[in-house]
Design a protein around this motif. Structure first.
Motif, PDB file in Angstrom:
ATOM      1  N   UNK A  64       0.827  -1.202   0.000  1.00 50.05           N
ATOM      2  CA  UNK A  64       0.000   0.000   0.000  1.00 50.05           C
ATOM      3  C   UNK A  64       0.870   1.265   0.000  1.00 50.05           C
ATOM      4  N   UNK A  69       9.432   5.721   0.103  1.00 47.36           N
ATOM      5  CA  UNK A  69       8.714   7.001   0.163  1.00 47.36           C
ATOM      6  C   UNK A  69       7.901   7.077   1.439  1.00 47.36           C
ATOM      7  N   UNK A  73       6.539  14.045   7.187  1.00 45.79           N
ATOM      8  CA  UNK A  73       6.211  15.422   6.827  1.00 45.79           C
ATOM      9  C   UNK A  73       6.890  16.384   7.793  1.00 45.79           C
ATOM     10  N   UNK A  74       7.172  17.578   7.299  1.00 53.48           N
ATOM     11  CA  UNK A  74       7.798  18.588   8.157  1.00 53.48           C
ATOM     12  C   UNK A  74       6.724  19.493   8.726  1.00 53.48           C
TER      13      UNK A  74
ATOM     14  N   UNK B   2       3.904  14.718   1.768  1.00 50.88           N
ATOM     15  CA  UNK B   2       4.211  13.663   2.730  1.00 50.88           C
ATOM     16  C   UNK B   2       3.188  13.740   3.852  1.00 50.88           C
ATOM     17  N   UNK B   3       2.835  12.599   4.357  1.00 51.90           N
ATOM     18  CA  UNK B   3       1.878  12.650   5.450  1.00 51.90           C
ATOM     19  C   UNK B   3       2.143  11.529   6.436  1.00 51.90           C
ATOM     20  N   UNK B   4       1.664  11.759   7.642  1.00 58.43           N
ATOM     21  CA  UNK B   4       1.774  10.744   8.674  1.00 58.43           C
ATOM     22  C   UNK B   4       0.517  10.841   9.528  1.00 58.43           C
ATOM     23  N   UNK B   5       0.018   9.703   9.985  1.00 59.72           N
ATOM     24  CA  UNK B   5      -1.151   9.714  10.861  1.00 59.72           C
ATOM     25  C   UNK B   5      -0.702   9.236  12.237  1.00 59.72           C
ATOM     26  N   UNK B  35      -1.225   5.844   2.318  1.00 57.61           N
ATOM     27  CA  UNK B  35      -0.048   6.003   1.490  1.00 57.61           C
ATOM     28  C   UNK B  35       0.690   7.243   2.000  1.00 57.61           C
ATOM     29  N   UNK B  36       1.887   7.070   2.561  1.00 60.17           N
ATOM     30  CA  UNK B  36       2.560   8.227   3.186  1.00 60.17           C
ATOM     31  C   UNK B  36       3.064   9.268   2.191  1.00 60.17           C
ATOM     32  N   UNK B  37       3.078   8.927   0.903  1.00 62.30           N
ATOM     33  CA  UNK B  37       3.520   9.937  -0.069  1.00 62.30           C
ATOM     34  C   UNK B  37       2.659   9.881  -1.319  1.00 62.30           C
ATOM     35  N   UNK B  38       1.437  10.354  -1.207  1.00 63.40           N
ATOM     36  CA  UNK B  38       0.518  10.231  -2.331  1.00 63.40           C
ATOM     37  C   UNK B  38       0.885  11.185  -3.474  1.00 63.40           C
ATOM     38  N   UNK B  39       0.378  10.875  -4.656  1.00 60.02           N
ATOM     39  CA  UNK B  39       0.628  11.710  -5.839  1.00 60.02           C
ATOM     40  C   UNK B  39      -0.003  13.077  -5.687  1.00 60.02           C
ATOM     41  N   UNK B  59      -0.919  14.684   9.933  1.00 63.20           N
ATOM     42  CA  UNK B  59       0.018  15.775   9.657  1.00 63.20           C
ATOM     43  C   UNK B  59       0.485  15.606   8.217  1.00 63.20           C
ATOM     44  N   UNK B  61       2.520  17.710   4.750  1.00 60.08           N
ATOM     45  CA  UNK B  61       3.138  18.928   4.218  1.00 60.08           C
ATOM     46  C   UNK B  61       2.997  18.913   2.695  1.00 60.08           C
ATOM     47  N   UNK B  72       8.364  21.603   2.632  1.00 55.05           N
ATOM     48  CA  UNK B  72       9.655  21.513   3.314  1.00 55.05           C
ATOM     49  C   UNK B  72      10.592  22.652   2.916  1.00 55.05           C
TER      50      UNK B  72
END
Ligand SMILES: Cc1cc2nc3c(=O)[nH]c(=O)nc-3n(C[C@H](O)[C@H](O)[C@H](O)COP(=O)(O)OP(=O)(O)OC[C@H]3O[C@@H](n4cnc5c(N)ncnc54)[C@H](O)[C@@H]3O)c2cc1C
Ligand code: SF4
Lengths: 463, 78
Positions: A64, A69, A73-74, B2-5, B35-39, B59, B61, B72
């Motif tokens: 998934x 990648x 995030x910053x 980029x994202x993180x939950x 998906x931590x880095x979606x299109x 979160x 960016x 970034x």
């Protein structure tokens, strides 16, 4: 009020952070957010920008997310000097200097150590080097393992049924890959959640077609002529053919680089006070060296001031924020790190979460749902108090029990709550293994003196 | 992007999976995978999901127009 010294530090001081991952990055962001305008250096031995690890054993193995990648995030721009792909190799506490593997040195006024842990490798080196043998800590590990899973191995063998091992097994089954899991203890997750909850995890695994072997250890990994792993030998004399082996035996703290530095660092991590200030080896608190994340051990007032090492994502974030704040503050403005331990895992389609410190609990009560349904909340008690709770697909209750832990609510849990079943009125032993016996290694380590523990006696050595 | 939950915070309300199904998905009753880095095409949907999460667990960016989340390379705005 900040002193003149502190003002100068905030304006033009030098701060170095060793360990450029979750804790390191969040600390850097906090420093800037709180007005640190001096020189900031981030040192990390991995060649990558800070990335997130939890997806590596979940979304990545499920196809998934791309393992390369998962950068974090910053929250903001940090304007730092990055030293990536370079390890810190030594620390001179007196001079305030970090030595680097490329021969360089970084001087600091304040240092944050966030070097985390690494996967415990398979102890026999020649076997660990066999092609097809993996650990899972870095994105490179995950990329390699994911490729092998995609190639359709005949069988994957997972050594150790902690959270990571169970998540790997779950991802294998979901992709139709045959998998065997071996665990020294009587069930999966026992080090973290005890035998009662472990039994539920065992049923869950077997139902999903995992070949689970408990109370066994792996004695040897066997390779073929080309140096590829082909079979796993077990202590019960059985042999399992497998072309991929995932070694999931817990972790080792990255503290070796501090040997001889005078810091109180060792295999259990780096001890620090509740304000994240590191202790030196004499037990005296330093004022310029701070610790955060998986590598830290800090006392927690809610858990009898025991020193806790937590390998929890949320702890790394919270401790980094507190450490960063305290690095640029004087005495009374500093905050204690009293984060409520919390952890999640996701396996076989079940959402597992915990709050508090389950391994501290001797007893367990199922307060909502039932273990047979795999949808429940278990509450752990220690000396008449609630110290932890775990939920299987029952997240919404955890906040309630978090408050109970914070209040020091009594155990057994008295009041009848929603979805309480009559068979669960009495607590049962939580069934944690003897902590002196090795398992795959739990993700919470309790250590240190507890003032409530009257059995503790000091025996001077005789010469 | 980029994202993180923060899955400690996440309550599995599935708002995000509803608003950005190519980025977030429920896995079982309560677990969330993402998906931590979606299109980049997902940007607007991701921004909506970030804003809609009732516990602010996401979160990200590189998602413009949403206060705290800057790219970034963006200049320091504090
Ligand atoms: C596969 C996997 C799944 C996980 N799943 C969950 C989960 O579901 N829930 C949860 O709560 N937690 C989970 N975790 C744990 C979580 O990822 C960690 O708690 C978190 O990464 C800790 O962050 P940290 O910054 O303290 O340490 P780390 O992320 O370990 O970072 C330390 C960094 O320092 C570097 N370093 C080490 N020594 C040196 C040196 N001498 N010089 C320079 N750099 C050095 C390391 O290479 C590393 O990059 C998981 C971890 C893994 C590996
Ligand atoms: S909207 Fe927020 S709480 Fe709901 S599933 Fe998504 S991240 Fe979790």
């Amino acid at each position: 009020m900040a002193t003149e010294h502190m003002d100068r530090l905030r304006r033009e001081g030098r701060i170095a952070i060793v360990g450029a991952s979750l804790a390191g990055l969040r600390a850097a962001e906090t420093l800037r957010a709180e007005g640190f305008a001096g020189e900031l250096t981030l040192i990390g031995d991995e060649p990558y920008e800070p990335y997130d690890r939890p997806p590596l054993s979940k979304a990545v193995l499920l196809g998934r997310a791309d393992p390369l990648r998962t950068e974090l995030p910053r929250r903001r721009e940090i304007d730092a000097k990055w030293r990536l792909g370079v390890a810190a190799t030594g620390l001179d506490l007196t001079a305030g200097r970090v030595r680097l593997s490329d021969g360089d040195e970084v001087e600091y006024d304040r240092l944050l150590i966030a070097t985390g842990v690494r996967a415990r490798p398979w102890p026999r080196e020649s076997e660990a080097r066999l092609d097809g043998v993996f650990v899972l800590r870095t994105r490179d590990d995950a990329a390699g393992l994911y490729q092998r899973l995609r190639a359709g191995p005949r069988r994957v063998f997972v050594i150790g049924a902690g959270f990571a091992g169970c998540e790997v097994a779950s991802a294998c089954r979901e992709q139709g890959v045959q998998v065997t899991v071996a665990e020294r203890a009587g069930a999966p997750l026992v080090g973290a959640l005890g035998g009662v909850v472990g039994a539920v995890a065992a049923d869950l695994m077997r139902e999903h077609g995992v070949d689970l072997r408990t109370r066994v250890t792996v004695t040897a990994l066997e390779g073929d002529a080309a140096g590829r792993v082909r079979a796993v030998h077990l202590s019960d004399e059985s042999v399992v053919e497998a072309d991929v082996v995932v070694v999931s035996l817990g972790s080792l703290r990255n503290t070796e680089w501090l040997n001889g530095s005078g810091l109180g660092a060792g295999p259990r991590g780096i001890a620090c006070d509740a304000g994240c200030r590191a202790f030196d080896f004499r037990g005296i608190v330093t004022d310029d060296v701070f610790v955060a994340g998986d590598v830290a051990r800090s006392p927690h007032a809610l858990f009898e001031y025991q020193f806790l090492s937590l390998e929890h994502w949320g702890n790394a974030v919270a401790q980094a924020e507190t450490a960063a704040h305290n690095m640029i503050c004087d005495g009374a403005d500093r905050h204690p790190h009293l984060w409520m331990p919390a952890f999640w895992s996701s396996q076989f389609g079940v959402n597992i979460k915990s709050v508090g410190v389950p391994p501290m609990g001797e007893e367990l009560m199922i307060t909502q749902g039932s273990t047979a349904e795999r949808r429940f909340v278990g509450v752990y008690g220690h000396k008449g108090r609630v110290v932890a709770a775990v939920s299987f697909d029952n997240t919404r209750w955890l906040e309630f029990y978090q408050r109970a832990i914070e209040r020091g609510a009594p155990f057994p849990v008295e009041h009848p709550t929603l979805d309480r079943r009559p068979e669960n009125r009495r607590p049962v032993p939580a069934d944690f293994p003897d902590p002196s016996l090795p398992t795959h290694g739990p993700m919470v380590t309790l250590s240190g003196y507890s003032p409530a523990d009257t059995q503790l006696v000091f025996h001077p050595a005789r010469h | 992007m980029r994202l993180v939950v923060d899955l400690n915070k996440c309550q599995g309300y599935a708002q995000c999976a509803f608003l950005a199904p190519d980025v977030f998905a429920m896995h079982g009753e309560e677990s969330l995978v993402y998906d931590p880095q979606p299109d980049h095409e997902q940007r607007e949907r991701l921004a909506r999901a970030v804003a809609a999460c009732p516990v602010q667990a996401i979160t990200a960016d590189g998602v413009d127009g949403h206060g705290a989340f800057r790219g970034p390379e963006a200049p320091d705005g504090h």
